[in-house]
Enzyme design. Structure first.
Site, PDB file in Angstrom:
ATOM      1  N   TYR A   1      24.422 -17.369  45.463  1.00 42.19           N
ATOM      2  CA  TYR A   1      24.072 -16.534  46.742  1.00 42.19           C
ATOM      3  C   TYR A   1      25.097 -16.042  47.684  1.00 42.19           C
ATOM      4  CZ  TYR A   1      22.738 -16.191  51.285  1.00 42.19           C
ATOM      5  OH  TYR A   1      22.590 -15.502  52.571  1.00 42.19           O
TER       6      TYR A   1
ATOM      7  N   HIS B   1      21.215 -22.231  50.232  1.00 38.36           N
ATOM      8  CA  HIS B   1      20.189 -21.388  49.404  1.00 38.36           C
ATOM      9  C   HIS B   1      19.151 -22.319  48.265  1.00 38.36           C
ATOM     10  CE1 HIS B   1      18.653 -17.201  48.782  1.00 38.36           C
ATOM     11  NE2 HIS B   1      19.184 -17.067  49.850  1.00 38.36           N
TER      12      HIS B   1
HETATM   13  C1  CS2 Z   1      19.656 -15.539  53.105  1.00 39.90           C
HETATM   14  C2  CS2 Z   1      19.168 -14.314  53.082  1.00 39.90           C
HETATM   15  O1  CS2 Z   1      20.510 -14.665  55.412  1.00 39.90           O
HETATM   16  C3  CS2 Z   1      20.150 -15.681  54.563  1.00 39.90           C
HETATM   17  O2  CS2 Z   1      20.365 -16.796  55.115  1.00 39.90           O
HETATM   18  O3  CS2 Z   1      19.220 -16.949  52.643  1.00 39.90           O
HETATM   19  O4  CS2 Z   1      20.059 -13.173  52.848  1.00 39.90           O
HETATM   20  C4  CS2 Z   1      17.984 -14.208  51.877  1.00 39.90           C
HETATM   21  O5  CS2 Z   1      18.660 -14.450  50.676  1.00 39.90           O
HETATM   22  C5  CS2 Z   1      17.512 -12.883  51.934  1.00 39.90           C
HETATM   23  O6  CS2 Z   1      17.050 -12.436  53.143  1.00 39.90           O
HETATM   24  C6  CS2 Z   1      16.241 -12.874  50.854  1.00 39.90           C
HETATM   25  O7  CS2 Z   1      15.263 -11.863  51.229  1.00 39.90           O
HETATM   26 MG    MG Z   2      19.736 -18.307  54.164  1.00 42.01          MG
END
Ligand code: CS2
Ligand code: MG
Length: 408
Positions: A160, A217
């Protein structure tokens, strides 16, 4: 005053924004965001098939009763699709209210508690060297806070928030195109070995004054999250985001027993019922709901007030999946909220996006300054909108190395 019609647009530059426009018999219209990332057609369909036919003829000034009518009237309450659809209606009704009052929304909430609201940028690198470059770039731009996401040596795929190429380090925008998701492979042990001392290196690099945030995440088990939070205590993080999957709210008790690292949770919540226990038991420090996903301004304001009673500050979700309408609703709440914490701000401001959603909300020196225009202070250019259409997307699916399914 009556609502005469409403329409829904799906599409936008690089993202499928779901935009609701509500027309009235008084030459005033309201705009709202129903973008549910990677499932955009669902709230759009709910609006078109069920909610808009009921809205016609209602008095748009009764935004509270209209919210209750849809929420209680649906019988099957809550859920991300419904709450995103209600969120758009609610935003549009507040937009109309502000235009009728000839006031920016923050005035209707109680005025300004601050001029600029602090935002954080998303710094990313496939390795520490790239990440430090990315952090320096944002600090030079004047950001006072950065969230840091780093590639992990030996991790089978990027995870992520980690850029796959050097070109992304200044402007990270996830692209999840296609109905079939891409697969990411996750290794908790590698992450737990590498990330804590990397956060130490980052603190040495930025010095004591820059606020450093990190998003796990939803990847760790409660015991792992507690161990991780204990290990990174000396970094002085501004927050540790989503250390565990948010469904198990008791999971945070263990973390709290072992660490004082501030915890931020809530980007996947869509109602006060998803977070009231976390807030009342003071298991979190920041509530991350988004105005779109959590039923609009009326409902999110209730969450903010409950949070305030328990020393929990706001840290609204601000991924590029939200349209500038959601970001504007949050800018008004941020200007007002006595318990404001920080706002996520992942660059939206492309020329195409500004042409589609003209506004005078602005960013300077790592702070967001709310517009003084009546209502939300964002318009919607339908001629521009006609250029875009819907493209399906999906979030990645995460597996462990042996194939076990994990949390994205
Ligand atoms: C994330 C998001 O911004 C964040 O904190 O966790 O990018 C997330 O993965 C997405 O909005 C999922 O739709
Ligand atoms: Mg997030």
């Amino acid at each position: 005053m009556k609502i005469t019609s409403a329409k829904v647009f799906v599409g936008g530059p690089a993202k499928n924004y779901v935009t609701l426009k509500i027309m009235t018999d008084q030459d005033i219209y309201g705009l709202g965001d129903a973008t549910l990332n990677n499932r955009e057609t669902l709230p759009a369909q709910y609006l078109t098939d069920y909610l808009i036919p009921n809205l016609i003829g209602m008095d748009p000034r009764n935004s509270e009763d209209i919210w209750q009518f849809f929420f209680k009237g649906a019988y099957f309450k809550r859920g991300p699709i419904a709450m995103a659809a209600f969120g758009a209606i609610d935003m549009a009704l507040w937009d109309i209210k502000g235009k009728l009052a000839n006031m920016p929304l923050y005035q209707l909430f109680g005025g300004k508690s601050r001029e600029g609201a602090m935002v954080y940028a998303h710094a990313t690198g496939s390795d520490l060297e790239d990440l430090l470059d990315s952090i320096s770039y944002f600090v030079e731009q004047g950001y006072k806070a950065v969230r840091v996401q780093c590639g992990i040596p030996g991790m089978p795929t990027a995870s992520y928030g980690v850029s796959e190429s050097k070109a992304d380090v200044k402007n990270y925008i996830t692209n999840f195109s296609g109905v079939k998701p891409k697969i990411e492979v996750w290794d908790t042990e590698r992450y737990m070995r590498y990330m804590p001392h990397t956060l130490e290196r980052i603190r040495e690099h930025v010095g004591p004054d820059i606020k450093v945030l990190h998003d796990v995440h939803h990847r760790l088990r409660p015991r792992e999250a507690a161990a991780f939070a204990k290990q990174v205590e000396s970094v002085g993080l501004f927050w540790l985001e989503d250390p565990t999957p948010a469904d198990d709210q008791d999971a945070l008790k263990l973390l709290r027993q072992h660490s004082t690292v501030p915890v931020a949770i809530g980007e996947v919540f869509n109602s006060i019922w998803d977070c009231n226990k976390l807030i009342e038991n003071e298991l979190i420090d920041f509530i991350r709901v988004a105005v779109t996903y959590a039923g609009g301004i009326t409902h999110v304001k209730r969450i903010v007030d409950l949070a305030g009673l328990h020393h929990v500050r706001t840290g609204f979700h601000g991924a590029p999946s939200h349209s500038p309408l959601c970001m504007a609703a949050q800018a008004h709440l941020n200007a007002w909220a006595p318990n404001f914490g920080i706002q996520e701000y992942l660059i939206l401001g492309t020329p195409e996006c500004d042409a589609l959603f003209p506004s005078e909300h602005r960013m300077a020196g790592g702070l967001m300054y709310v517009s003084d225009a009546p209502g939300l202070g964002v318009d919607f250019n339908e001629t521009e909108a006609a250029r875009y259409s819907y493209t399906a997307g999906s979030h990645p699916v995460v597996r462990l190395e042996d194939g076990t399914l994990w949390n994205y």
